[in-house]
Design a protein around this motif. Sequence first.
Motif, PDB file in Angstrom:
ATOM      1  N   LEU A 156     -10.831   8.436  15.084  1.00 20.65           N
ATOM      2  CA  LEU A 156      -9.653   7.809  14.482  1.00 20.65           C
ATOM      3  C   LEU A 156      -9.931   6.370  14.056  1.00 20.65           C
ATOM      4  N   ARG A 157     -10.785   5.663  14.784  1.00 18.36           N
ATOM      5  CA  ARG A 157     -11.190   4.315  14.338  1.00 18.36           C
ATOM      6  C   ARG A 157     -11.912   4.403  13.001  1.00 18.36           C
ATOM      7  N   SER A 158     -12.749   5.415  12.846  1.00 19.61           N
ATOM      8  CA  SER A 158     -13.462   5.593  11.572  1.00 19.61           C
ATOM      9  C   SER A 158     -12.492   5.954  10.452  1.00 19.61           C
ATOM     10  N   VAL A 159     -11.526   6.802  10.725  1.00 14.24           N
ATOM     11  CA  VAL A 159     -10.509   7.137   9.718  1.00 14.24           C
ATOM     12  C   VAL A 159      -9.791   5.867   9.287  1.00 14.24           C
ATOM     13  N   ARG A 160      -9.442   5.036  10.260  1.00  9.81           N
ATOM     14  CA  ARG A 160      -8.751   3.783   9.944  1.00  9.81           C
ATOM     15  C   ARG A 160      -9.648   2.865   9.114  1.00  9.81           C
ATOM     16  N   THR A 161     -10.889   2.682   9.534  1.00  8.63           N
ATOM     17  CA  THR A 161     -11.804   1.771   8.838  1.00  8.63           C
ATOM     18  C   THR A 161     -12.136   2.251   7.430  1.00  8.63           C
ATOM     19  N   LEU A 162     -12.464   3.528   7.312  1.00  9.02           N
ATOM     20  CA  LEU A 162     -12.924   4.055   6.024  1.00  9.02           C
ATOM     21  C   LEU A 162     -11.792   4.363   5.042  1.00  9.02           C
ATOM     22  N   PHE A 163     -10.569   4.561   5.548  1.00 12.27           N
ATOM     23  CA  PHE A 163      -9.490   5.011   4.682  1.00 12.27           C
ATOM     24  C   PHE A 163      -8.229   4.148   4.814  1.00 12.27           C
ATOM     25  N   LEU A 164      -7.600   4.182   5.976  1.00  5.63           N
ATOM     26  CA  LEU A 164      -6.282   3.564   6.126  1.00  5.63           C
ATOM     27  C   LEU A 164      -6.288   2.053   5.933  1.00  5.63           C
ATOM     28  N   ASP A 165      -7.330   1.360   6.392  1.00  8.56           N
ATOM     29  CA  ASP A 165      -7.382  -0.101   6.251  1.00  8.56           C
ATOM     30  C   ASP A 165      -7.515  -0.546   4.798  1.00  8.56           C
ATOM     31  N   ARG A 166      -7.847   0.360   3.918  1.00  6.80           N
ATOM     32  CA  ARG A 166      -7.975   0.027   2.493  1.00  6.80           C
ATOM     33  C   ARG A 166      -6.656   0.169   1.747  1.00  6.80           C
ATOM     34  N   LEU A 167      -5.617   0.594   2.457  1.00  9.40           N
ATOM     35  CA  LEU A 167      -4.309   0.808   1.858  1.00  9.40           C
ATOM     36  C   LEU A 167      -3.281  -0.124   2.485  1.00  9.40           C
ATOM     37  N   THR A 168      -2.300  -0.497   1.695  1.00  8.72           N
ATOM     38  CA  THR A 168      -1.157  -1.218   2.255  1.00  8.72           C
ATOM     39  C   THR A 168      -0.268  -0.193   2.953  1.00  8.72           C
ATOM     40  N   PRO A 169       0.628  -0.647   3.816  1.00  3.16           N
ATOM     41  CA  PRO A 169       1.561   0.308   4.426  1.00  3.16           C
ATOM     42  C   PRO A 169       2.376   1.074   3.373  1.00  3.16           C
ATOM     43  N   GLN A 170       2.739   0.425   2.299  1.00  2.05           N
ATOM     44  CA  GLN A 170       3.489   1.091   1.238  1.00  2.05           C
ATOM     45  C   GLN A 170       2.642   2.152   0.538  1.00  2.05           C
ATOM     46  N   GLU A 171       1.375   1.868   0.315  1.00  2.00           N
ATOM     47  CA  GLU A 171       0.481   2.852  -0.305  1.00  2.00           C
ATOM     48  C   GLU A 171       0.267   4.051   0.616  1.00  2.00           C
ATOM     49  N   THR A 172       0.183   3.788   1.918  1.00  2.24           N
ATOM     50  CA  THR A 172       0.035   4.878   2.886  1.00  2.24           C
ATOM     51  C   THR A 172       1.263   5.782   2.847  1.00  2.24           C
ATOM     52  N   GLU A 173       2.454   5.178   2.808  1.00  2.00           N
ATOM     53  CA  GLU A 173       3.688   5.968   2.710  1.00  2.00           C
ATOM     54  C   GLU A 173       3.719   6.774   1.422  1.00  2.00           C
ATOM     55  N   LEU A 174       3.306   6.157   0.325  1.00  4.00           N
ATOM     56  CA  LEU A 174       3.291   6.848  -0.959  1.00  4.00           C
ATOM     57  C   LEU A 174       2.325   8.032  -0.922  1.00  4.00           C
ATOM     58  N   LEU A 175       1.121   7.804  -0.417  1.00  6.42           N
ATOM     59  CA  LEU A 175       0.152   8.901  -0.325  1.00  6.42           C
ATOM     60  C   LEU A 175       0.674  10.032   0.550  1.00  6.42           C
ATOM     61  N   ALA A 176       1.273   9.695   1.680  1.00  4.85           N
ATOM     62  CA  ALA A 176       1.810  10.727   2.570  1.00  4.85           C
ATOM     63  C   ALA A 176       2.848  11.575   1.830  1.00  4.85           C
ATOM     64  N   ALA A 177       3.689  10.933   1.044  1.00  2.00           N
ATOM     65  CA  ALA A 177       4.702  11.669   0.283  1.00  2.00           C
ATOM     66  C   ALA A 177       4.059  12.498  -0.827  1.00  2.00           C
ATOM     67  N   LEU A 178       3.059  11.946  -1.482  1.00  3.57           N
ATOM     68  CA  LEU A 178       2.397  12.681  -2.562  1.00  3.57           C
ATOM     69  C   LEU A 178       1.659  13.903  -2.043  1.00  3.57           C
ATOM     70  N   TRP A 179       0.947  13.761  -0.929  1.00  2.00           N
ATOM     71  CA  TRP A 179       0.195  14.903  -0.392  1.00  2.00           C
ATOM     72  C   TRP A 179       1.139  16.038  -0.020  1.00  2.00           C
ATOM     73  N   ALA A 180       2.350  15.697   0.421  1.00  6.36           N
ATOM     74  CA  ALA A 180       3.323  16.734   0.784  1.00  6.36           C
ATOM     75  C   ALA A 180       3.644  17.623  -0.419  1.00  6.36           C
ATOM     76  N   ARG A 181       3.625  17.070  -1.603  1.00  8.10           N
ATOM     77  CA  ARG A 181       3.884  17.865  -2.812  1.00  8.10           C
ATOM     78  C   ARG A 181       2.846  18.963  -3.005  1.00  8.10           C
ATOM     79  N   PHE A 182       1.635  18.688  -2.615  1.00  3.70           N
ATOM     80  CA  PHE A 182       0.548  19.645  -2.821  1.00  3.70           C
ATOM     81  C   PHE A 182       0.503  20.726  -1.751  1.00  3.70           C
ATOM     82  N   GLN A 183       1.299  20.576  -0.702  1.00  5.63           N
ATOM     83  CA  GLN A 183       1.346  21.586   0.353  1.00  5.63           C
ATOM     84  C   GLN A 183       2.226  22.759  -0.049  1.00  5.63           C
ATOM     85  N   ALA A 184       3.165  22.504  -0.947  1.00  2.00           N
ATOM     86  CA  ALA A 184       4.072  23.556  -1.413  1.00  2.00           C
ATOM     87  C   ALA A 184       3.441  24.260  -2.608  1.00  2.00           C
ATOM     88  N   PRO A 185       3.752  25.537  -2.783  1.00  2.00           N
ATOM     89  CA  PRO A 185       3.231  26.244  -3.969  1.00  2.00           C
ATOM     90  C   PRO A 185       3.742  25.589  -5.247  1.00  2.00           C
TER      91      PRO A 185
END
Length: 153
Positions: free
Chosen positions: A115-144
């Motif tokens: 999880l530290r690696s996930v944070r360093t390599l991915f999450l730390d490169r995003l603002t909290p707002q970008e993380t929220e946006l990505l989380a919402a966008l990925w949800a769209r791709f889970q539905a057919p």
Amino acid sequence: MLNLNPTELLAWRGFLHTHDTLWKALDAELDEDGLNLPAYELLTTLQEAGTGGLRMTDLARSLRFSGGGLTRLADKLQTQGLIERRRCATDGRGWEALLTPEGQRKLRRVHARHLRSVRTLFLDRLTPQETELLAALWARFQAPAAPGQEDPE
């Protein structure tokens, strides 16, 4: 023939490149502990399921594995003593998988570092707002895809 505009092309290729880069880095890190990303995901899914484990069919669906792919990975993890498979108590035809005490220990050892690696390599490169946006966008791709969106031609 359809073409992507420059922004669409950057978005698509950026996604592919980023996925590949992150996958390779995280997989290599887990390899130090004798795991890979699919094995880690299987172990964490079983941990989240609790002491009752999960039916193999539900586990395959959850992990997006074919039955054969899950069986091969489960064989490997069972040989390492990290999971156990047993007949379902409610349906003797089915099998369920559960995390062994050794699997729990292994997962505890690698979880924080992963999880530290996930944070360093991915999450730390995003603002909290970008993380929220990505989380919402990925949800769209889970539905057919909606009817008519499967093939834009």
